[in-house]
Design a protein around this motif. Sequence first.
Motif, mmCIF file in Angstrom:
data_model
loop_
_atom_site.group_PDB
_atom_site.id
_atom_site.type_symbol
_atom_site.label_atom_id
_atom_site.label_comp_id
_atom_site.label_asym_id
_atom_site.label_seq_id
_atom_site.Cartn_x
_atom_site.Cartn_y
_atom_site.Cartn_z
ATOM 1 N N ARG A 184 0.858 -1.173 0.000
ATOM 2 C CA ARG A 184 0.000 0.000 0.000
ATOM 3 C C ARG A 184 0.892 1.221 0.000
ATOM 4 N NH1 ARG A 184 -5.085 0.837 0.026
ATOM 5 N NH2 ARG A 184 -6.004 2.716 0.970
ATOM 6 N N TRP A 185 0.718 2.043 -0.986
ATOM 7 C CA TRP A 185 1.588 3.205 -1.137
ATOM 8 C C TRP A 185 0.758 4.355 -1.704
ATOM 9 C CZ3 TRP A 185 5.977 4.684 0.712
ATOM 10 C CH2 TRP A 185 6.661 5.749 0.135
ATOM 11 N N GLY A 186 0.838 5.526 -1.035
ATOM 12 C CA GLY A 186 0.088 6.693 -1.502
ATOM 13 C C GLY A 186 -1.417 6.470 -1.455
ATOM 14 N N GLY A 187 -1.879 5.668 -0.498
ATOM 15 C CA GLY A 187 -3.308 5.447 -0.351
ATOM 16 C C GLY A 187 -3.867 4.392 -1.281
ATOM 17 N N GLN A 188 -3.031 3.746 -2.084
ATOM 18 C CA GLN A 188 -3.552 2.706 -2.963
ATOM 19 C C GLN A 188 -2.662 1.463 -2.913
ATOM 20 O OE1 GLN A 188 -3.040 3.823 -7.118
ATOM 21 N NE2 GLN A 188 -3.360 5.950 -6.571
#
Length: 419
Positions: A187-191
């Motif tokens: 999960r990175w940057g909310g996605q």
Amino acid sequence: MDQRTRERLPVLPTLVQTAADELKKAQARLAAVRAAAPGTSFTVLGETYTKVKGTRYTDHAASATAYDANGRRYCLGPAEQRAFWAWASVEFLRHTGVRIEEMLEASHHSITQYRLPTTGEVVPLLQIAPSKTDEERLLLVSPELADVLSAMVCRVRDVSGAIPLVRSYDPSERAWNAPLPLLFQWRWGGQNRPVSVSTIRKGLDETLLASGLTDSTGRPLRYQPHDFRRIFVTDAIMSGLPPHIAQVICGHKTISTTMNYKAVYPTEAIEAHRAFIARRRALRPSEEYRTPTSEEWDAFLAHFEKRKLSVGTCARAFGTACVHEHACIRCSMLRPEPEQRSRLVEIRDNLIARIAEAEREGWLGEVDGLHVSLAGAQDKLVQLDAEAARRSTAISLGMPTFGQIKDRTVHGQDPGCSG
Ligand code: SF4
């Protein structure tokens, strides 16, 4: 490539242990920063950090930011993510020997099972999607690999227990794949995104740096993901896996590709040669390898005394009897001596006279045997003449002598040095 494998295979356990240790340390730092209040200092693993006071991010990974005692900023969330995927990659690659693109395409659907028809036992399998050879294959999941897969599934599950579907880009096909429950996602940057090759390489480099491993030139050791594939093949075949089975596991079209991956060790050749010598020795009686007795030693020395003949030396081996009925003049074992040349000439002339007499008297039964002896005598004379000619053409190099040592101290040189 073989040298790369020989250099990296022995230190693989060190890399594996370092990856596990670095993951534990990263998890301890992340747990400590999450437990700390914004703006406060905390100590973990002997290191002191100060958590940032406030953040505009809502993502828990981005909020796990702290400064160390030197004021250097650390994002402990992404560091823990890289440590986890570096550990997972090392374990996945070393247990399966797959290509990196095959690893990153592994999804939850890849984990399957098979019931053995004979015993009814259920064995876990990992389905590798077609990549380079357009052929899918199934790998047996070992207990160690099952632990790694379990840790990955637990990590990527969302709150509902499902693994999120993510789309990945295939750079070889230059196309986006259909959404899949990929195992290598974060999960990175909310996605939720697929873990990239560059992230894997960066995590691997950080682990190698922490391990302190160096190559033969003393520089930090580098592992490429494909090195694990070569190590897997070499280790499997050296451990007794038949090469044609290794070919199937690796998904190679020909066995020669598999054998190219296997690094041949000089130790294999040495061990095989030693085993051959041991087998050969086992075929010979052990008495031949003991210390000789005094009687045997005397017999050995006596053999050399008994080799002395009137016209030279008998060169037959120790322990062998004369099988030529002491017809030395005809025998190839006779080594004539130059001092006995006149005796050989005398024998030759005598043989010529005896042949003439036998022919004159009609003793034809002796003529053939005398001709053989005459040929032997002439052959020995030719040997002696050739040896004498060789010696006369030898160049005498003389004995080296010491030249006069001149005083060279005026030129700043050591007088004992002649150049
Ligand atoms: S015949 Fe040959 S082997 Fe026999 S003693 Fe003479 S040189 Fe030696």
